[in-house]
Motif scaffolding. Structure first.
Motif, mmCIF file in Angstrom:
data_model
loop_
_atom_site.group_PDB
_atom_site.id
_atom_site.type_symbol
_atom_site.label_atom_id
_atom_site.label_comp_id
_atom_site.label_asym_id
_atom_site.label_seq_id
_atom_site.Cartn_x
_atom_site.Cartn_y
_atom_site.Cartn_z
ATOM 1 N N GLY A 98 66.850 -12.499 -68.456
ATOM 2 C CA GLY A 98 68.076 -13.202 -68.090
ATOM 3 C C GLY A 98 67.908 -14.117 -66.901
ATOM 4 N N CYS A 99 66.785 -13.990 -66.177
ATOM 5 C CA CYS A 99 66.546 -14.861 -65.022
ATOM 6 C C CYS A 99 65.066 -15.007 -64.718
ATOM 7 C CB CYS A 99 67.296 -14.347 -63.782
ATOM 8 S SG CYS A 99 66.887 -15.236 -62.255
ATOM 9 N N GLY A 100 64.436 -13.941 -64.193
ATOM 10 C CA GLY A 100 63.105 -14.061 -63.618
ATOM 11 C C GLY A 100 62.035 -14.583 -64.554
ATOM 12 N N VAL A 101 62.022 -14.068 -65.783
ATOM 13 C CA VAL A 101 60.973 -14.484 -66.718
ATOM 14 C C VAL A 101 61.121 -15.948 -67.109
ATOM 15 C CG1 VAL A 101 59.916 -14.078 -68.972
ATOM 16 C CG2 VAL A 101 60.579 -12.136 -67.539
ATOM 17 N N PRO A 102 62.275 -16.387 -67.625
ATOM 18 C CA PRO A 102 62.387 -17.806 -67.981
ATOM 19 C C PRO A 102 62.327 -18.740 -66.777
ATOM 20 C CG PRO A 102 64.498 -16.697 -68.252
ATOM 21 C CD PRO A 102 63.487 -15.626 -68.015
ATOM 22 N N THR A 103 62.845 -18.314 -65.627
ATOM 23 C CA THR A 103 62.812 -19.185 -64.456
ATOM 24 C C THR A 103 61.380 -19.477 -64.046
ATOM 25 O OG1 THR A 103 64.959 -18.418 -63.659
ATOM 26 C CG2 THR A 103 63.493 -19.410 -62.050
ATOM 27 N N GLY A 104 60.535 -18.455 -64.030
ATOM 28 C CA GLY A 104 59.138 -18.668 -63.665
ATOM 29 C C GLY A 104 58.347 -19.346 -64.764
ATOM 30 N N TRP A 105 58.442 -18.812 -65.975
ATOM 31 C CA TRP A 105 57.690 -19.350 -67.115
ATOM 32 C C TRP A 105 58.065 -20.815 -67.348
ATOM 33 C CZ3 TRP A 105 58.264 -21.222 -72.113
ATOM 34 C CH2 TRP A 105 57.175 -21.066 -72.979
ATOM 35 N N GLY A 106 59.365 -21.089 -67.348
ATOM 36 C CA GLY A 106 59.814 -22.456 -67.588
ATOM 37 C C GLY A 106 59.456 -23.406 -66.463
ATOM 38 N N SER A 107 59.363 -22.899 -65.228
ATOM 39 C CA SER A 107 58.968 -23.763 -64.114
ATOM 40 C C SER A 107 57.590 -24.360 -64.341
ATOM 41 C CB SER A 107 58.989 -22.970 -62.796
ATOM 42 O OG SER A 107 60.308 -22.655 -62.420
ATOM 43 N N ALA A 108 56.731 -23.596 -65.001
ATOM 44 C CA ALA A 108 55.397 -24.102 -65.315
ATOM 45 C C ALA A 108 55.392 -24.926 -66.591
ATOM 46 C CB ALA A 108 54.416 -22.937 -65.434
ATOM 47 N N VAL A 109 55.959 -24.374 -67.658
ATOM 48 C CA VAL A 109 55.841 -24.992 -68.980
ATOM 49 C C VAL A 109 56.746 -26.215 -69.127
ATOM 50 C CG1 VAL A 109 56.150 -24.601 -71.455
ATOM 51 C CG2 VAL A 109 55.166 -22.808 -70.016
ATOM 52 N N TYR A 110 57.992 -26.111 -68.645
ATOM 53 C CA TYR A 110 58.959 -27.194 -68.822
ATOM 54 C C TYR A 110 59.096 -28.080 -67.579
ATOM 55 C CZ TYR A 110 60.563 -24.521 -72.911
ATOM 56 O OH TYR A 110 60.646 -23.857 -74.112
ATOM 57 N N ALA A 111 59.477 -27.488 -66.467
ATOM 58 C CA ALA A 111 59.772 -28.289 -65.275
ATOM 59 C C ALA A 111 58.530 -28.989 -64.733
ATOM 60 C CB ALA A 111 60.403 -27.408 -64.197
ATOM 61 N N ALA A 112 57.456 -28.247 -64.559
ATOM 62 C CA ALA A 112 56.221 -28.876 -64.093
ATOM 63 C C ALA A 112 55.550 -29.657 -65.220
ATOM 64 C CB ALA A 112 55.268 -27.806 -63.542
ATOM 65 N N GLY A 113 55.616 -29.122 -66.419
ATOM 66 C CA GLY A 113 54.959 -29.779 -67.543
ATOM 67 C C GLY A 113 53.454 -29.593 -67.530
ATOM 68 N N VAL A 114 53.017 -28.369 -67.251
ATOM 69 C CA VAL A 114 51.578 -28.074 -67.201
ATOM 70 C C VAL A 114 50.938 -28.364 -68.549
ATOM 71 C CG1 VAL A 114 49.871 -26.242 -66.881
ATOM 72 C CG2 VAL A 114 51.883 -26.352 -65.396
ATOM 73 N N LYS A 115 49.745 -28.961 -68.497
ATOM 74 C CA LYS A 115 49.010 -29.318 -69.716
ATOM 75 C C LYS A 115 47.650 -28.632 -69.725
ATOM 76 C CE LYS A 115 51.130 -33.879 -70.378
ATOM 77 N NZ LYS A 115 52.174 -33.684 -69.338
ATOM 78 N N PRO A 116 47.046 -28.521 -70.909
ATOM 79 C CA PRO A 116 45.716 -27.910 -70.990
ATOM 80 C C PRO A 116 44.734 -28.594 -70.036
ATOM 81 C CG PRO A 116 46.618 -28.178 -73.186
ATOM 82 C CD PRO A 116 47.569 -28.875 -72.252
#
Length: 373
Positions: A169-187
């Motif tokens: 409800g918060c911690g997992v998507p907030t952290g995971w999404g910060s890398a995958v979506y917000a930062a846009g980390v790439k291979p």
């Protein structure tokens, strides 16, 4: 349905901790549901309330990570029914407002009153002796029961334990999404995560899942650094200076593609260190909150212009609750992300203050309250 009494952990003012209080809880109104909580995550954001770092209306029932069973519903509720298992999203998602229609459910207009704990009609559901009590993020999961918006609940499959679900409800998507979506980390990217607690640990997992070559963690607590290695970190350091030296060496002077800030509190020192650790075109993503009266982003414009660096904020990791909560639980099922391993300790509701003492002592990655414990 009838008004009921519930036991809740309440912050009456800053610097006094949480106090168990008997409250009266209203019936759910239109588009509202009443939930009997089974588990609640102990997020650092709630701790900011009692430490005076978060300016919220008090008294307030804490907790914004929760999962449980729908006890009753108000009029015109269509998303869930009594008896359904649900996880709460601290960002409601109506699916129809302008942000939701643009794919930004993390900025849904139904969440406008989260800081006050009141509902959109300007009223409250928790009361005691004629005084209104808000629920943090309009939830209040540090309570046995709470009335919440229909838009703040997501149906939960039977095979997912409540203690796992509440963290999504918060911690997992907030952290995971910060890398995958917000930062846009790439291979192949080099990523530095500042702070490896309940949110930062998931930023590590997100960066790894997105294919980062180097996932570097900066955290002063040895236990958190060791835990991060089991979640996908490739190197860990106690200080930003040590990390900078390593990143400079491993990238042959190109520096990091991304720095993601998830410490207990963002400070000017951390932001400056992160920006200077990113290379040309690099991005610093700020997810954690800072101290209410302090400025955290104050640096010369040349630091950004010369390397075309970026700084941006991330709310809920840019995740869409109705899509990403089920997706992350699916990744948990398949073993692609770890959630059970994040749970360091479990507490009963009357142990909430001890739980946060343990958090400050560096003993917890993420802990949970089990309401039936």
């Amino acid at each position: 349905m009838a008004t009921i009494t519930t036991t809740a952990a309440v912050a009456h003012q800053a610097h006094t901790g949480w106090e168990l209080t008997q409250l009266q809880l209203d019936d759910p109104k239109e588009h509202e549901v009443r939930i009997k909580f089974a588990a609640s995550g102990l997020c650092h954001s709630d701790d900011h309330i009692t430490r005076g770092d978060a300016k919220v209306r008090m008294p307030v029932v804490g907790g914004h990570e929760g999962a449980g069973i729908v006890e009753s519903v108000g009029e015109n509720v269509t998303r869930v029914k009594p008896g359904d298992r649900v996880v709460c999203s601290y960002i409601p998602a109506c699916g129809a407002c302008r942000p939701c229609s643009l794919g930004h459910q993390n900025m849904c207009v139904k969440g406008l009153n989260a800081g006050t704990g009141m509902f959109l009609d300007g009223t409250f559901r928790f009361h005691k002796d004629g005084e209104d009590y808000g629920g943090f993020c309009s939830l209040g999961t540090f309570s046995e029961y709470a009335v919440v918006s229909e838009w703040a609940v997501v149906p939960l499959d039977d095979d997912i334990p409540f203690e796992i679900a509440c963290l999504v409800g918060c911690g997992v998507p907030t952290g995971w999404g910060s890398a995958v979506y917000a930062a846009g980390v790439k291979p192949g990217d080099t990523v530095v995560v500042f702070g490896a607690g309940g949110v930062g640990s998931n930023a590590v997992q997100g960066a790894r899942y997105a294919g980062a070559k180097n996932v570097v963690v900066v955290d002063p607590v040895q236990f958190k650094r060791d835990s991060a290695l089991g979640l996908g970190a490739t190197e860990t350091f106690a200080t930003a200076e040590e990390a900078h030296e390593y990143v400079n060496a491993v990238t042959w002077g190109q520096l990091a593609d991304h720095c993601i800030l998830t410490p207990d509190a963002v400070t000017e020192e951390i932001v400056t260190a992160a920006v200077l650790m990113t290379g040309k075109g690099g991005k610093t993503t700020i997810t954690a909150v800072g101290h209410a009266e302090e400025k955290a982003v104050t640096l010369p414009g040349g630091f950004l212009i010369s390397y075309q660096r970026q700084i941006r904020g991330a709310l809920f990791g840019d995740c869409n609750p109705l899509y990403d909560i089920p997706k992350l639980l699916g990744l948990y099922r398949s073993g692609d992300i770890k959630i059970k391993e994040l749970i360091t300790n479990r507490y009963s509701l009357d142990e909430v203050n001890r739980a946060y003492d343990d958090l400050h002592a560096g003993k917890n990655i993420r802990s949970v309250i089990l309401h039936d414990a």
